[in-house]
Design an enzyme around this catalytic site. Structure first.
Site, short mmCIF file in Angstrom:
data_model
loop_
_atom_site.label_atom_id
_atom_site.label_comp_id
_atom_site.label_asym_id
_atom_site.label_seq_id
_atom_site.Cartn_x
_atom_site.Cartn_y
_atom_site.Cartn_z
N ILE A 1 11.84 -98.54 53.18
CA ILE A 1 12.47 -99.53 54.03
C ILE A 1 13.22 -100.51 53.13
O ILE A 1 12.96 -100.59 51.93
CB ILE A 1 11.45 -100.28 54.92
CG1 ILE A 1 10.31 -100.89 54.10
CG2 ILE A 1 10.89 -99.36 55.98
CD1 ILE A 1 9.30 -101.65 54.93
N ASP A 2 14.16 -101.23 53.71
CA ASP A 2 15.02 -102.13 52.95
C ASP A 2 14.23 -103.25 52.27
O ASP A 2 13.15 -103.62 52.72
CB ASP A 2 16.07 -102.77 53.86
CG ASP A 2 17.03 -101.76 54.46
OD1 ASP A 2 17.15 -100.67 53.89
OD2 ASP A 2 17.63 -102.07 55.50
N ARG A 3 14.82 -103.80 51.21
CA ARG A 3 14.20 -104.91 50.47
C ARG A 3 13.78 -106.04 51.41
O ARG A 3 12.67 -106.56 51.32
CB ARG A 3 15.19 -105.45 49.44
CG ARG A 3 14.68 -106.69 48.70
CD ARG A 3 15.82 -107.45 48.02
NE ARG A 3 16.36 -106.71 46.91
CZ ARG A 3 15.94 -106.83 45.64
NH1 ARG A 3 14.95 -107.68 45.36
NH2 ARG A 3 16.49 -106.14 44.68
#
Length: 325
Positions: free
Chosen positions: A145-147
């Protein structure tokens, strides 16, 4: 000459695939050459690049020492923290609640403090991962998942668990649910959105279209509105396809970008909310292996559901924090 004994985490692999992981500094072209010229043997005999390895096989490598990593290279993950928010753990997997701001793998910032390095550091401290005793396997993440997205990330502790989970995710047997806050009121209480997404790797951004275009992949985003307050809606999303930035880009495409999303939304519309990143959390995971005969060591996960209880933006939304915006 060096010799590698094949262990449980190595078996079943093709010889060439194993060598690419076991000796990552050795170019693929040399792997094929050395197999052909018998500078790499299996059990003292010539072998093919497609030969399947079995537990107990011994690989002899008559190659220069420079191609082998030293102990410091094998333990580079020790530069990362070993702090993890563990939602669930057993002998095969970890379910982690990744915080906002932490990258899952090393990116352009070259930070050593990544989620995967934290996992390896944590397991090393427990004595469950000793890189010097592994030939080709390291604990790995099965999803990302994104930062700036909070949520559940799955880590596999052994090769069998990693293989099974990668296949089950591909087969959509692991259901992923997200919570998000979007601008406005969606036209339907629940729906399945369909569109086409194209990724631009150079800008790490995607575009969404209503019609198929060159380089596009189909996206399916199922949603359910949980509550509407003021000019925002709290929405549960189930990803039926898992493309880069799918939720953020798809809701932006239909005119309802996520609160705080500066990449696909309008940051000025989120002013005063306190959000400098997207209000998005991968909050629930459900395993559905029913009817499968190939879930192997993970069959016990069938039907189990795991959920993050602490989702700050959801709690703030339900408490009316954004009503005045």
């Amino acid at each position: 000459m060096r010799e590698i004994t094949i262990g449980p985490n190595d078996s079943g692999q093709r010889m060439d695939k194993f060598l690419l992981k076991a000796v990552p500094s050795l170019p693929q072209s040399l792997i094929y050459k050395y197999l052909r010229t018998k500078r790499i043997k299996c059990n003292g005999k010539r072998c093919e690049n497609s030969s399947r390895l079995q537990v107990g096989d011994k690989i002899q490598l008559f190659i220069a020492d420079e191609f082998f990593l030293d102990a410091d290279d094998c333990r580079a993950f020790l530069a990362a923290s070993d702090t993890l928010n563990i939602l669930y753990e057993d002998n095969n997997i970890l379910l982690l609640n990744k915080p906002v701001g932490l990258v899952v793998h090393e990116d352009s910032s070259n930070s050593a403090d990544t989620l995967i390095n934290r996992v390896q550091h944590y397991l090393f401290n427990k004595g469950e991962y000793l890189p010097e005793s592994e030939n080709s396997f390291a604990p790995a993440l099965c999803n990302r998942i994104d930062r700036n997205t909070q949520g559940i990330v799955i880590a596999a502790k052994n090769a069998e668990a990693l293989r099974i989970l990668n296949q089950k995710i591909k087969d959509r047997k692991v259901h992923k649910f997200y919570l998000c806050i979007v601008h406005g009121r969606l036209p339907k209480k629940q729906d399945t959105l369909s569109a086409f997404l194209r990724k631009d790797s150079s800008s790490n951004q995607v575009q969404v279209f209503d019609q198929q275009r060159s380089g596009c992949k189909t996206i399916l985003t199922k949603y359910r509105v949980l509550q509407v307050r003021g000019r925002f809606s709290l929405v549960e999303v189930e990803l039926l396809t898992g493309r880069t930035h799918q939720i953020r880009a798809h809701f932006s495409h239909i005119g309802h970008p996520l609160l705080g999303d500066g990449k696909y939304g309008f940051q000025k519309d989120s002013q005063g909310s306190g959000f400098s990143h997207q209000a998005l959390c991968a909050y629930k995971l459900q395993f559905d292996f029913s009817g499968d005969s190939d879930a192997g060591c993970l069959q016990y996960l069938d039907g189990k559901c795991f959920e993050i209880q602490d989702v700050p933006f959801r709690d703030n939304f339900l408490n009316g924090k954004f009503d005045s915006l």
